[in-house]
Design a protein around this motif. Structure first.
Motif, short mmCIF file in Angstrom:
data_model
loop_
_atom_site.label_atom_id
_atom_site.label_comp_id
_atom_site.label_asym_id
_atom_site.label_seq_id
_atom_site.Cartn_x
_atom_site.Cartn_y
_atom_site.Cartn_z
N TYR A 66 0.83 -1.20 0.00
CA TYR A 66 0.00 0.00 0.00
C TYR A 66 0.86 1.25 0.00
CZ TYR A 66 -3.14 3.65 1.63
OH TYR A 66 -3.84 4.82 1.75
N TRP A 67 1.88 1.27 0.83
CA TRP A 67 2.76 2.44 0.91
C TRP A 67 3.49 2.65 -0.42
CZ3 TRP A 67 8.07 3.10 0.49
CH2 TRP A 67 8.54 4.36 0.86
N LEU A 68 4.01 1.58 -1.02
CA LEU A 68 4.73 1.71 -2.29
C LEU A 68 3.81 2.23 -3.39
CD1 LEU A 68 6.90 -1.54 -2.25
CD2 LEU A 68 7.74 0.80 -2.15
N ASN A 69 2.61 1.67 -3.49
CA ASN A 69 1.70 2.09 -4.54
C ASN A 69 1.24 3.53 -4.35
OD1 ASN A 69 1.32 -0.14 -6.43
ND2 ASN A 69 0.46 -1.25 -4.72
N PRO A 82 -9.45 7.18 4.52
CA PRO A 82 -9.82 5.80 4.89
C PRO A 82 -10.81 5.16 3.93
CG PRO A 82 -9.88 7.26 6.81
CD PRO A 82 -9.72 8.13 5.61
N TRP A 83 -11.84 5.92 3.50
CA TRP A 83 -12.90 5.32 2.70
C TRP A 83 -12.61 5.34 1.21
CZ3 TRP A 83 -15.92 2.37 5.31
CH2 TRP A 83 -16.20 2.67 6.64
N ARG A 84 -11.77 6.25 0.76
CA ARG A 84 -11.47 6.33 -0.67
C ARG A 84 -10.17 5.63 -1.04
NH1 ARG A 84 -13.06 12.36 -2.89
NH2 ARG A 84 -15.27 12.33 -2.31
N GLU A 85 -9.30 5.38 -0.08
CA GLU A 85 -8.01 4.77 -0.38
C GLU A 85 -7.80 3.47 0.39
OE1 GLU A 85 -5.06 8.39 -1.57
OE2 GLU A 85 -5.55 8.22 0.55
N VAL A 86 -7.83 3.54 1.72
CA VAL A 86 -7.45 2.38 2.53
C VAL A 86 -8.42 1.22 2.33
CG1 VAL A 86 -7.03 1.54 4.86
CG2 VAL A 86 -6.34 3.87 4.23
N VAL A 87 -9.72 1.48 2.51
CA VAL A 87 -10.72 0.41 2.39
C VAL A 87 -10.74 -0.19 0.99
CG1 VAL A 87 -13.18 -0.13 2.50
CG2 VAL A 87 -12.13 1.25 4.31
N PRO A 88 -10.84 0.62 -0.10
CA PRO A 88 -10.81 0.01 -1.43
C PRO A 88 -9.54 -0.78 -1.71
CG PRO A 88 -11.60 2.27 -1.57
CD PRO A 88 -11.08 2.08 -0.20
N TYR A 89 -8.40 -0.28 -1.23
CA TYR A 89 -7.15 -0.99 -1.46
C TYR A 89 -7.18 -2.37 -0.81
CZ TYR A 89 -2.17 -1.94 -1.84
OH TYR A 89 -0.97 -2.52 -2.14
N PHE A 144 -6.36 0.70 -9.10
CA PHE A 144 -5.57 1.57 -8.24
C PHE A 144 -5.34 2.92 -8.91
CE2 PHE A 144 -3.32 -2.22 -6.04
CZ PHE A 144 -4.46 -2.45 -5.29
N ASP A 145 -5.11 2.91 -10.21
CA ASP A 145 -4.88 4.17 -10.93
C ASP A 145 -6.12 5.06 -10.85
OD1 ASP A 145 -3.19 5.80 -12.77
OD2 ASP A 145 -4.88 5.46 -14.12
N VAL A 151 -8.86 10.43 -5.97
CA VAL A 151 -8.69 11.12 -4.69
C VAL A 151 -7.87 12.38 -4.88
CG1 VAL A 151 -7.71 10.93 -2.38
CG2 VAL A 151 -8.95 9.01 -3.35
N ALA A 152 -6.81 12.31 -5.66
CA ALA A 152 -5.97 13.50 -5.90
C ALA A 152 -6.77 14.60 -6.59
CB ALA A 152 -4.76 13.11 -6.74
N GLU A 153 -7.58 14.24 -7.59
CA GLU A 153 -8.39 15.25 -8.28
C GLU A 153 -9.42 15.87 -7.35
OE1 GLU A 153 -9.99 13.10 -11.51
OE2 GLU A 153 -8.11 13.03 -12.66
#
Length: 221
Positions: A66-69, A82-89, A144-145, A151-153
């Protein structure tokens, strides 16, 4: 030749090529971690069966993955959503782990039924784990992309709205420099340090310490 060495070199140096290379290298790192944990837990320590040891190995590898990606491949910094990155990952990773557990169970059964020695059985289970993750490799990249870029946008849009709100507040207070009102919609995406907010430097005492050329550099557009 269209797809000669020069074409591949240019593709590798493009932003997409750099991202793909980092993604592949990150996958190599997590694969090495997963293989190491699985080989030790299943082939050396014999902690559990092939399925349980595969689950352990992949969970251990998912944490640095997760950290590398997030930070290296997609260049995301700051606190994770948490909900847009951690949970989906983790949902995507657990899906891949479930597939690898199925292939590990099949490999373990084959090793037992054919009475393979420990080294051959470990190699078979490791190979099944590699096959499983290779199958979801491309799908995970695409998801992941979309996830990390989305999230960045969203954060960029929130930052732009925050700058626009600050400019409107200054306009209401009468502190907006003449001519900046018309330009404000076009400069919402620019760093706030490039805008001259009248009175801001004077209020902090910084403006009095700047010589005239420095003030012009700060205030000019």
């Amino acid at each position: 030749m269209r797809y000669g060495p020069a074409w591949w070199w240019r593709a590798a140096r493009s932003p997409l090529g750099q991202k793909l290379i980092r993604y592949c290298l990150g996958s190599v790192v997590t694969t090495v971690i997963s293989f190491t944990v699985l080989s030790v837990s299943y082939g050396v320590l014999h902690l559990w069966d092939a399925v349980a040891d595969t689950l352990l190995a992949n969970i251990v590898a998912t944490v640095p993955g997760y950290w590398l990606n997030r930070t290296w491949t997609w260049g995301r910094t700051g606190r994770s959503d948490p909900w847009r990155e951690v949970v989906p990952y983790w949902v995507l990773s657990l899906l891949g782990i479930a597939i690898s557990m199925g292939t590990a169970d099949l490999a373990g059964r084959l090793a037992t039924s054919h009475h393979l020695p420990a080294l051959a059985a470990t190699a078979l289970v490791d190979g099944a784990n590699l096959v499983a993750w290779s199958g979801v490799f491309v799908g995970k990249y695409l998801l992941f992309d979309r996830m990390f870029r989305g999230v960045a946008e969203a954060m960029d849009q929130r930052a732009g709205r925050g700058v626009a709100t600050a400019l409107r507040a200054l306009e209401v207070e009468g502190r907006m420099e003449p001519g900046l009102e018309a330009a404000s919609p076009a400069v919402v995406g620019e760093p706030i340090g490039l805008l001259r907010l009248p009175g801001a430097l004077e209020d902090t005492g910084v403006g009095s310490e700047l010589d005239p050329p420095a003030e012009a550099a700060v205030g000019g557009r």
